[in-house]
Design an enzyme around this catalytic site. Structure first.
Site, mmCIF file in Angstrom:
data_model
loop_
_atom_site.group_PDB
_atom_site.id
_atom_site.type_symbol
_atom_site.label_atom_id
_atom_site.label_comp_id
_atom_site.label_asym_id
_atom_site.label_seq_id
_atom_site.Cartn_x
_atom_site.Cartn_y
_atom_site.Cartn_z
ATOM 1 N N ALA A 77 0.796 -1.331 0.072
ATOM 2 C CA ALA A 77 -0.016 0.152 0.019
ATOM 3 C C ALA A 77 1.039 1.044 -0.112
ATOM 4 O O ALA A 77 2.127 1.059 0.312
ATOM 5 C CB ALA A 77 -1.086 0.085 1.125
ATOM 6 N N GLU A 86 -0.454 -9.272 -0.626
ATOM 7 C CA GLU A 86 -1.764 -9.606 -0.279
ATOM 8 C C GLU A 86 -2.459 -9.440 -1.667
ATOM 9 O O GLU A 86 -3.338 -10.458 -1.981
ATOM 10 C CB GLU A 86 -2.310 -8.659 0.669
ATOM 11 C CG GLU A 86 -1.716 -8.853 2.104
ATOM 12 C CD GLU A 86 -1.988 -7.704 2.988
ATOM 13 O OE1 GLU A 86 -1.766 -6.552 2.641
ATOM 14 O OE2 GLU A 86 -2.348 -7.882 4.219
ATOM 15 N N GLU A 142 4.956 -4.951 7.078
ATOM 16 C CA GLU A 142 4.285 -3.849 7.590
ATOM 17 C C GLU A 142 5.004 -3.738 9.154
ATOM 18 O O GLU A 142 4.848 -2.568 9.644
ATOM 19 C CB GLU A 142 2.696 -4.091 7.669
ATOM 20 C CG GLU A 142 2.030 -4.021 6.189
ATOM 21 C CD GLU A 142 1.958 -5.379 5.750
ATOM 22 O OE1 GLU A 142 2.935 -6.369 6.131
ATOM 23 O OE2 GLU A 142 1.121 -5.511 4.681
ATOM 24 N N GLY A 201 0.674 -4.958 0.932
ATOM 25 C CA GLY A 201 -0.528 -5.151 -0.008
ATOM 26 C C GLY A 201 -0.213 -5.747 -1.251
ATOM 27 O O GLY A 201 -0.789 -6.317 -2.124
HETATM 28 N N1 CAA Z 1 4.535 3.295 -0.685
HETATM 29 C C1 CAA Z 1 5.027 4.208 -1.185
HETATM 30 N N2 CAA Z 1 6.231 4.375 -1.895
HETATM 31 C C2 CAA Z 1 6.952 3.469 -2.091
HETATM 32 C C3 CAA Z 1 6.612 2.177 -1.561
HETATM 33 C C4 CAA Z 1 5.343 2.091 -0.819
HETATM 34 N N3 CAA Z 1 5.011 0.925 -0.162
HETATM 35 N N4 CAA Z 1 7.578 1.385 -1.916
HETATM 36 C C5 CAA Z 1 8.492 1.856 -2.421
HETATM 37 N N5 CAA Z 1 7.989 3.247 -2.780
HETATM 38 C C6 CAA Z 1 8.725 4.213 -3.300
HETATM 39 C C7 CAA Z 1 10.107 4.859 -2.523
HETATM 40 O O1 CAA Z 1 9.656 5.603 -1.641
HETATM 41 C C8 CAA Z 1 10.847 5.277 -3.714
HETATM 42 O O2 CAA Z 1 10.380 6.625 -4.180
HETATM 43 P P1 CAA Z 1 11.492 7.994 -4.320
HETATM 44 O O3 CAA Z 1 12.119 7.407 -5.257
HETATM 45 O O4 CAA Z 1 10.498 8.886 -4.433
HETATM 46 O O5 CAA Z 1 12.096 7.780 -2.918
HETATM 47 C C9 CAA Z 1 10.503 4.406 -4.834
HETATM 48 O O6 CAA Z 1 9.334 3.665 -4.532
HETATM 49 C C10 CAA Z 1 11.639 3.274 -5.070
HETATM 50 O O7 CAA Z 1 11.911 2.501 -3.578
HETATM 51 P P2 CAA Z 1 13.155 2.538 -2.998
HETATM 52 O O8 CAA Z 1 14.201 3.633 -3.442
HETATM 53 O O9 CAA Z 1 12.946 2.359 -1.473
HETATM 54 O O10 CAA Z 1 13.919 1.202 -3.750
HETATM 55 P P3 CAA Z 1 14.952 0.043 -2.887
HETATM 56 O O11 CAA Z 1 15.102 -0.776 -4.126
HETATM 57 O O12 CAA Z 1 15.840 0.758 -2.222
HETATM 58 O O13 CAA Z 1 13.995 -0.738 -1.920
HETATM 59 C C11 CAA Z 1 11.982 -1.828 -1.146
HETATM 60 C C12 CAA Z 1 12.783 -1.485 -2.486
HETATM 61 C C13 CAA Z 1 12.650 -2.987 -0.225
HETATM 62 C C14 CAA Z 1 10.859 -2.481 -1.609
HETATM 63 C C15 CAA Z 1 11.716 -0.615 -0.546
HETATM 64 O O14 CAA Z 1 11.043 0.347 -1.250
HETATM 65 C C16 CAA Z 1 10.459 -0.750 0.669
HETATM 66 O O15 CAA Z 1 10.818 -1.248 1.715
HETATM 67 N N6 CAA Z 1 9.307 -0.382 0.422
HETATM 68 C C17 CAA Z 1 8.048 -0.363 1.189
HETATM 69 C C18 CAA Z 1 7.856 -1.805 1.338
HETATM 70 C C19 CAA Z 1 6.551 -1.924 2.667
HETATM 71 O O16 CAA Z 1 6.869 -1.655 3.779
HETATM 72 N N7 CAA Z 1 5.300 -2.384 2.061
HETATM 73 C C20 CAA Z 1 4.229 -2.430 2.974
HETATM 74 C C21 CAA Z 1 3.352 -1.318 3.062
HETATM 75 S S1 CAA Z 1 2.161 -1.114 4.037
HETATM 76 C C22 CAA Z 1 0.818 -2.103 3.508
HETATM 77 O O17 CAA Z 1 0.919 -2.805 2.340
HETATM 78 C C23 CAA Z 1 -0.399 -2.379 4.467
HETATM 79 C C24 CAA Z 1 -1.287 -3.333 3.847
HETATM 80 O O18 CAA Z 1 -1.509 -4.406 4.453
HETATM 81 C C25 CAA Z 1 -2.270 -3.101 2.568
#
Ligand code: CAA
Length: 257
Positions: free
Chosen positions: A65, A111, A131, A108
């Site tokens: 998400a 999921e 998360e 998400g």
């Molecule tokens: N939401 C918003 N933006 C996101 C995102 C997310 N879930 N995942 C990645 N992005 C964005 C980053 O902020 C980044 O944007 P900027 O270039 O503007 O900074 C861009 O995508 C590229 O990401 P990274 O630079 O972080 O890429 P990376 O290769 O270094 O890392 C990653 C990749 C490990 C997937 C890392 O992006 C990450 O940890 N993302 C979040 C994963 C996460 O926590 N997901 C769960 C979200 S909560 C949820 O999903 C609740 C639910 O149950 C529905």
């Protein structure tokens, strides 16, 4: 549509939905999920479509998400927005949906892949519910579907540590149908969709419904439900055609009637 692209030219009767926020690793914001819901509802009604593939790109199926969209919200905001109500609609899709997963399928994104009926993964796929690392927990079915797929111990470990599961581990635990080299994952998913789309669409829809019911009910009720759908199919032309074709030793021609 801004955040998804629907393509129908790949295989007969197969629609491909591409998630299209590549810079944000296909983070599932509200608008994308609304478009996905709408796209699936349209394809569900489209007589020319019999099976659906959802894919991201090679780097990410979806990284969860949209954290930026949720960060400042409180519980009342979240209840009012009720972002997962679109997921309930997606769950009602009658046609089979195959997730073609490469790269990150996190939060998400994981999921969403599990909301699909089957998963074809590239060797680079990484599944996870991270998360917990951002102070929350899965909210779109992760605690339920991951546990049913992996069993309690492994699901608990992933949900409580946020660790990722590799494609091969996911296959070993039964989360995914098949793992293939990255250059073939989309083709493999489309081929599986095409194989299913050669079957009677009525039988496919009712069989999907019955398999899913096994997750939602006790065995007794599930068996009753399955039997009712089975009997129902005997009013279809496809049942007559399918059985006659078998007896006449020829390939069936299914029309969806
Ligand atoms: N939401 C918003 N933006 C996101 C995102 C997310 N879930 N995942 C990645 N992005 C964005 C980053 O902020 C980044 O944007 P900027 O270039 O503007 O900074 C861009 O995508 C590229 O990401 P990274 O630079 O972080 O890429 P990376 O290769 O270094 O890392 C990653 C990749 C490990 C997937 C890392 O992006 C990450 O940890 N993302 C979040 C994963 C996460 O926590 N997901 C769960 C979200 S909560 C949820 O999903 C609740 C639910 O149950 C529905």
């Amino acid at each position: 549509m801004k955040f998804i692209v629907i393509e129908k030219e790949h295989r007969p009767h197969v629609a491909l939905i591409r998630l299209n926020r590549p810079k944000e690793l296909n983070a599932l914001n509200l608008e994308l999920m609304r478009e996905l819901k709408q796209g699936l509802q349209e394809l569900d009604k489209d007589e020319g479509t019999r099976a659906i593939v959802i894919a991201g790109n090679e780097r990410a199926f979806a990284a969860g998400a949209d954290i930026k969209q949720m960060a400042g919200k409180n519980s009342v905001d979240m209840l009012k927005i009720d972002q997962f109500s679109t997921w309930d609609q997606i769950r009602k899709t009658k046609k089979p949906i195959i997730a073609a997963v490469s790269g990150f399928a996190l939060g998400g994104g994981c999921e969403l892949s599990m909301l699909c009926d089957m998963i074809i993964a590239s060797e680079t796929a990484k599944f996870g519910q991270p998360e917990i690392k951002i102070g929350v927990m899965p909210g779109a079915g992760g605690t339920q579907r991951l546990t049913k797929a992996l069993g309690k111990a492994k699901a608990m470990e992933l949900v409580l540590t946020g660790d990722f599961l590799s494609a091969h581990e996911a296959e070993k635990h039964g989360l995914v149908n098949k793992v293939v080299p990255v250059e073939f994952y989309l083709d493999e998913a489309l081929t599986l969709a095409q194989k299913i789309s050669a079957m009677s669409p009525l039988a496919v829809a009712l069989a999907k419904e019955a398999v899913n019911r096994s997750f939602e009910t006790f065995l007794d009720e599930g068996l009753h439900f399955e039997r009712k759908n089975f009997y129902l199919l005997f009013n279809s032309e496809d049942q007559k055609e399918g059985m006659e074709a078998f007896i006449e030793k020829r390939p069936p021609k299914f029309t969806g009637k």
